[in-house]
Write a protein that holds these residues in place. Sequence first.
Motif, PDB file in Angstrom:
ATOM      1  N   VAL A 191      26.658  37.414  32.400  1.00 23.86           N
ATOM      2  CA  VAL A 191      26.787  37.333  30.948  1.00 23.86           C
ATOM      3  C   VAL A 191      27.180  35.906  30.579  1.00 23.86           C
ATOM      4  O   VAL A 191      27.686  35.140  31.406  1.00 23.86           O
ATOM      5  CB  VAL A 191      27.837  38.323  30.404  1.00 23.86           C
ATOM      6  CG1 VAL A 191      27.417  39.756  30.680  1.00 23.86           C
ATOM      7  CG2 VAL A 191      29.215  38.062  31.000  1.00 23.86           C
ATOM      8  N   HIS A 192      26.973  35.549  29.313  1.00 18.58           N
ATOM      9  CA  HIS A 192      27.291  34.207  28.850  1.00 18.58           C
ATOM     10  C   HIS A 192      28.803  34.007  28.750  1.00 18.58           C
ATOM     11  O   HIS A 192      29.546  34.958  28.497  1.00 18.58           O
ATOM     12  CB  HIS A 192      26.634  33.950  27.482  1.00 18.58           C
ATOM     13  CG  HIS A 192      26.612  32.506  27.091  1.00 18.58           C
ATOM     14  ND1 HIS A 192      27.672  31.888  26.473  1.00 18.58           N
ATOM     15  CD2 HIS A 192      25.643  31.558  27.252  1.00 18.58           C
ATOM     16  CE1 HIS A 192      27.368  30.624  26.257  1.00 18.58           C
ATOM     17  NE2 HIS A 192      26.138  30.390  26.721  1.00 18.58           N
ATOM     18  N   ILE A 193      29.253  32.768  28.937  1.00 16.13           N
ATOM     19  CA  ILE A 193      30.680  32.462  28.877  1.00 16.13           C
ATOM     20  C   ILE A 193      31.272  32.786  27.504  1.00 16.13           C
ATOM     21  O   ILE A 193      32.476  33.047  27.381  1.00 16.13           O
ATOM     22  CB  ILE A 193      30.934  30.975  29.250  1.00 16.13           C
ATOM     23  CG1 ILE A 193      32.421  30.720  29.517  1.00 16.13           C
ATOM     24  CG2 ILE A 193      30.415  30.039  28.166  1.00 16.13           C
ATOM     25  CD1 ILE A 193      32.969  31.449  30.704  1.00 16.13           C
ATOM     26  N   LEU A 194      30.457  32.807  26.452  1.00 13.65           N
ATOM     27  CA  LEU A 194      30.945  33.130  25.116  1.00 13.65           C
ATOM     28  C   LEU A 194      30.731  34.594  24.747  1.00 13.65           C
ATOM     29  O   LEU A 194      30.692  34.957  23.575  1.00 13.65           O
ATOM     30  CB  LEU A 194      30.304  32.208  24.076  1.00 13.65           C
ATOM     31  CG  LEU A 194      30.708  30.728  24.211  1.00 13.65           C
ATOM     32  CD1 LEU A 194      30.075  29.897  23.120  1.00 13.65           C
ATOM     33  CD2 LEU A 194      32.227  30.573  24.183  1.00 13.65           C
ATOM     34  N   THR A 195      30.620  35.431  25.755  1.00 18.57           N
ATOM     35  CA  THR A 195      30.602  36.871  25.524  1.00 18.57           C
ATOM     36  C   THR A 195      31.917  37.274  24.873  1.00 18.57           C
ATOM     37  O   THR A 195      33.001  36.929  25.367  1.00 18.57           O
ATOM     38  CB  THR A 195      30.402  37.613  26.856  1.00 18.57           C
ATOM     39  OG1 THR A 195      29.094  37.326  27.353  1.00 18.57           O
ATOM     40  CG2 THR A 195      30.573  39.119  26.691  1.00 18.57           C
ATOM     41  N   HIS A 196      31.836  37.988  23.776  1.00 18.17           N
ATOM     42  CA  HIS A 196      33.025  38.316  22.990  1.00 18.17           C
ATOM     43  C   HIS A 196      34.082  39.056  23.805  1.00 18.17           C
ATOM     44  O   HIS A 196      35.292  38.779  23.691  1.00 18.17           O
ATOM     45  CB  HIS A 196      32.627  39.164  21.772  1.00 18.17           C
ATOM     46  CG  HIS A 196      33.694  39.278  20.738  1.00 18.17           C
ATOM     47  ND1 HIS A 196      34.637  40.285  20.761  1.00 18.17           N
ATOM     48  CD2 HIS A 196      33.988  38.518  19.655  1.00 18.17           C
ATOM     49  CE1 HIS A 196      35.463  40.142  19.731  1.00 18.17           C
ATOM     50  NE2 HIS A 196      35.081  39.071  19.046  1.00 18.17           N
ATOM     51  N   ALA A 197      33.657  39.967  24.656  1.00 16.87           N
ATOM     52  CA  ALA A 197      34.603  40.762  25.439  1.00 16.87           C
ATOM     53  C   ALA A 197      35.462  39.903  26.362  1.00 16.87           C
ATOM     54  O   ALA A 197      36.617  40.239  26.641  1.00 16.87           O
ATOM     55  CB  ALA A 197      33.852  41.804  26.252  1.00 16.87           C
ATOM     56  N   LEU A 198      34.922  38.807  26.839  1.00 18.09           N
ATOM     57  CA  LEU A 198      35.672  37.932  27.731  1.00 18.09           C
ATOM     58  C   LEU A 198      36.857  37.290  27.025  1.00 18.09           C
ATOM     59  O   LEU A 198      37.905  37.044  27.630  1.00 18.09           O
ATOM     60  CB  LEU A 198      34.740  36.848  28.297  1.00 18.09           C
ATOM     61  CG  LEU A 198      35.354  35.835  29.261  1.00 18.09           C
ATOM     62  CD1 LEU A 198      35.892  36.541  30.511  1.00 18.09           C
ATOM     63  CD2 LEU A 198      34.321  34.788  29.662  1.00 18.09           C
ATOM     64  N   HIS A 199      36.728  37.065  25.730  1.00 23.11           N
ATOM     65  CA  HIS A 199      37.763  36.378  24.962  1.00 23.11           C
ATOM     66  C   HIS A 199      38.699  37.333  24.229  1.00 23.11           C
ATOM     67  O   HIS A 199      39.876  37.022  24.032  1.00 23.11           O
ATOM     68  CB  HIS A 199      37.112  35.436  23.944  1.00 23.11           C
ATOM     69  CG  HIS A 199      36.292  34.365  24.575  1.00 23.11           C
ATOM     70  ND1 HIS A 199      36.729  33.064  24.728  1.00 23.11           N
ATOM     71  CD2 HIS A 199      35.039  34.400  25.132  1.00 23.11           C
ATOM     72  CE1 HIS A 199      35.797  32.342  25.327  1.00 23.11           C
ATOM     73  NE2 HIS A 199      34.764  33.126  25.580  1.00 23.11           N
ATOM     74  N   TYR A 200      38.181  38.487  23.824  1.00 25.80           N
ATOM     75  CA  TYR A 200      38.960  39.385  22.965  1.00 25.80           C
ATOM     76  C   TYR A 200      39.098  40.811  23.509  1.00 25.80           C
ATOM     77  O   TYR A 200      39.569  41.697  22.794  1.00 25.80           O
ATOM     78  CB  TYR A 200      38.325  39.441  21.568  1.00 25.80           C
ATOM     79  CG  TYR A 200      38.358  38.119  20.850  1.00 25.80           C
ATOM     80  CD1 TYR A 200      39.519  37.663  20.224  1.00 25.80           C
ATOM     81  CD2 TYR A 200      37.226  37.309  20.800  1.00 25.80           C
ATOM     82  CE1 TYR A 200      39.549  36.448  19.558  1.00 25.80           C
ATOM     83  CE2 TYR A 200      37.243  36.085  20.137  1.00 25.80           C
ATOM     84  CZ  TYR A 200      38.414  35.660  19.519  1.00 25.80           C
ATOM     85  OH  TYR A 200      38.436  34.449  18.863  1.00 25.80           O
ATOM     86  N   ALA A 201      38.685  41.038  24.743  1.00 25.74           N
ATOM     87  CA  ALA A 201      38.830  42.354  25.398  1.00 25.74           C
ATOM     88  C   ALA A 201      38.118  43.468  24.645  1.00 25.74           C
ATOM     89  O   ALA A 201      38.548  44.619  24.669  1.00 25.74           O
ATOM     90  CB  ALA A 201      40.304  42.709  25.592  1.00 25.74           C
ATOM     91  N   SER A 202      37.022  43.139  23.981  1.00 24.08           N
ATOM     92  CA  SER A 202      36.255  44.160  23.257  1.00 24.08           C
ATOM     93  C   SER A 202      35.323  44.870  24.239  1.00 24.08           C
ATOM     94  O   SER A 202      34.109  44.671  24.251  1.00 24.08           O
ATOM     95  CB  SER A 202      35.474  43.520  22.105  1.00 24.08           C
ATOM     96  OG  SER A 202      34.756  42.374  22.548  1.00 24.08           O
ATOM     97  N   ALA A 203      35.935  45.713  25.070  1.00 17.52           N
ATOM     98  CA  ALA A 203      35.183  46.413  26.111  1.00 17.52           C
ATOM     99  C   ALA A 203      35.854  47.739  26.435  1.00 17.52           C
ATOM    100  O   ALA A 203      37.082  47.856  26.379  1.00 17.52           O
ATOM    101  CB  ALA A 203      35.090  45.554  27.373  1.00 17.52           C
TER     102      ALA A 203
END
Length: 288
Positions: free
Chosen positions: A25-37
Amino acid sequence: MASYDDRDGFIWMDGKLVEWRGANVHILTHALHYASAVFEGERCYSGKIFKGTEHSERLIHSGKLLDMDIPFTVAEIDAAKAQVLKANGLTDAYVRAIAYRGAGEEMGVASLANPVRLAIACWTWGAYYGDAKFKGAKLDISKWKRPSPETIPSEAKAAGLYMICTMSKHAAMAKGCSDAMMFDYRGYVAEATGANIFFVKDGEVHTPKADCFLNGITRQTVIGMLKDMQVKVHERHILPEELESFEQCWLTGTAAEVTPVGEIGPYNFEVGELTRRVATEYEKLVRA
């Protein structure tokens, strides 16, 4: 053991199989930054995922609790899990499905314009607690507490809710323990970092009321088994000072299955007859 990003095999991503090393996945995947998973952990025994449809249903429910509408039906998720198991040639495996906010038009806290993605992987995984499954796990007592359901969506199996679990388990491992038991925000006994907990006293079972932590599918299964065995089960708030009076203890979870506990901090428990019986009956059930 090979790193999880460097293995042979296939991972299902958004409707198609992708070679394992290319499932990125891309480094700017939202889940990576905000735990939206949100995610699910499941076990496949002899080619059949135990309560797989219930896990798929819970995944969709967890997504809704995080304002994420997963773009696949329960039937499609079940079919994808079967597909990835077949592609990897596995009949006994751990299955991990994860739905997450991907990279998109937004990179702030709001992410409604970003797509919801779904990926499913599987791999072989033995006993979660190693030989503790036979001799009894040693647990630390965590300094972190499960928070109030007014502060988190405690019914969701959401990635962000496991941050304090990771820290608690790291602290436990540094002390030579397998895991840590956590209290809740009120000071009641709650659960371990990735498993629910049960106690035995005078032939009856006591387990914390699941009102601020995940009511695990394995937990519900074991409660049903105990009732079928005519064992009285008390789902209630358990105070810390009660730990000294309990005779037996075990953990339940998809990964943990049924794992006996020998120690929690200064408290000791026997791996007794009921604990062994529940573990044996659970093993029979999942392989039926």
